[in-house]
Scaffold this active site. Structure first.
Site: not given
Ligand code: S3P
Length: 425
Positions: A19-20, A311, A338, A342
């Site tokens: 994704k990044s 993450d 986030k 979380r």
């Protein structure tokens, strides 16, 4: 969504692009002059948000048989969008694009969904204001952000107050538009995709990393192959390690050293994880990962590795729940900023699973035995909490239920299909 206990995992997985790296490939291609081609792009909603924003800014982006073709406009030819730019759920989209929007000759408004509209934007507004950017935020320095034109943009030398690749990238993307050098100083390493993919010069001074974006630098058109997402792979890695008689090969996963903390931590915990067939593309290393069932032991996690695994902490907590010994996570206050808080979400789900859990400002600890009943878990609308809940349930004798599971689409819409291909009876 209900998940039964699984018996074992066997087989091979190909996962969508990281994704990044995907966000950055789309952004850098959009501001390069000419045609770039991207393969194995992330198919999650977050990267779609980045694509939609650049389409609204006048960039021609097409999907051609699974390849993304981006006709970049160059640095100074983006056009005024007809409606507010929508970052959806994606913090990376909102924060990185802000570094570009302060340089436009037109006004823009940047919005996001309910979760993103609660997340802190002061962290990018502060350095971008120092560069002369004109950004108006709503009361709590959150979205929507309104960008006005500014004549007086200047480079800065910015020392990051927190380890954040999004802040670093916003400043570097802004510096790309200026006539003299911008530098970012990093004390604790965060993911390095922006500087690695752009090939920016880096110096080190003791433990500090100094990244410079040179005034003559222009982004180039490229052919990008996006390695598979290690943060997505993490759910399958933990599931395989903790299932009996299991073995899984995951192909072409990003092995960028600023992202492989999850492998290091799981190996120290006793996990059998081998990396094979190593390759490199435009500064981004990748390779295959072979995982085998293992007995895990909880360990003390070093403070400096926390940004590298930030993450993966939700799925590492699941690994910790099945490992020997109690588990402690500290120095992770960023988890509260986030897609959901979380720390709260992890503590809620582990408590539901029967563990004794203590929550602190920057982490949590837990011990005890998992209850031998079906777990009732929540995703809190957060894709990584949802997939962690799925893994926790599939490792539980009585399975479990994860509420609001569809948010997995943010990073991995094919999660259930991929699981089905590797679960064996
Ligand atoms: C990202 C950076 C990290 C990470 C996020 C993606 C990126 O956030 O948590 O999922 O692509 O730059 P921070 O920069 O806030 O640490």
């Amino acid at each position: 969504m209900h998940f039964d206990k699984i018996s074992k995992i066997k087989g091979e997985l190909k996962l969508p692009g990281d994704k990044s790296i995907s966000h950055r490939a789309v952004i850098f291609s959009s501001i390069a002059q000419g045609k770039s081609v991207i393969t194995n792009l992330s198919n999650g909603e977050d990267v779609k948000s980045t694509i939609n924003c650049f389409e609204q800014l006048g960039v021609d982006i097409k999907n051609d048989a699974g390849r993304l073709i981006v006709e970049g406009k160059g640095l100074n030819s983006l056009s005024q969008p007809k409606a507010p730019l929508d970052s959806g759920n994606s913090g990376t989209t909102a924060r990185l694009i802000s570094g570009i929007l302060i340089h436009q000759k037109f006004r823009t408004t940047l919005i996001g969904d309910d979760s993103l509209s609660l997340r802190p934007m002061k962290r990018i507004i502060t350095p971008l204001n120092l560069m002369g950017g004109k950004i108006e935020a709503s009361g709590n320095l959150t979205l929507p952000l309104k960008f006005s034109t500014s004549e007086n943009l200047v480079p800065i030398n910015y020392e990051l107050p927190i380890a954040s690749a999004q802040i670093k990238s916003a400043v570097l993307l802004s510096g790309l538009h200026l006539n003299s050098d911008t530098t970012v100083v990093e004390n604790i390493p965060s993911r390095n995709h922006t500087e690695a993919m752009l090939g920016l010069p880096i110096k080190t001074d003791n433990s500090k990393k100094i990244i410079t974006i040179n005034s003559s630098f222009t982004p180039q058109v490229k052919e990008y192959f996006i390695p598979s997402d290690i943060s997505t792979a993490a759910f399958f890695i933990v599931l395989t390690l903790l299932s009996k008689n299991s073995e899984l090969l995951i192909k072409n996963v990003t092995l960028n050293h600023t992202r492989t903390g999850i492998l290091e931590v799981l190996r120290i915990m006793g996990g059998s994880i081998e990396t094979v067939a190593l390759h490199d593309a435009y500064g981004e290393p990748y390779g295959d990962i072979l995982i085998k069932s293992s007995r895990l032991q909880n360990i003390k996690i070093d403070k400096n590795i926390v940004p590298n695994i930030i993450d993966e902490i939700p799925i590492l907590a699941v690994a910790g729940a099945f490992a020997d010994g109690g588990s402690l996570t500290e120095h992770a206050a960023e988890l509260r900023a986030k897609e959901t808080d979380r720390i709260k979400a992890i503590c809620y789900n582990l408590t539901q699973a029967g563990l004794r859990v203590d929550e602190f400002e920057d982490g949590f600890k837990f011990s005890g035995k998992l209850k031998n009943k079906k777990f009732g878990l929540k995703s809190f609308g957060d894709h990584r909490i949802a997939m962690s809940g799925a893994v926790l349930s599939m490792l539980n004798n009585s399975g479990g239920e994860v509420e609001d599971f569809e948010c997995v689409n943010i990073s991995n819409p094919q999660f259930l299909k991929q699981l089905k291909n590797i679960i064996r009876s």
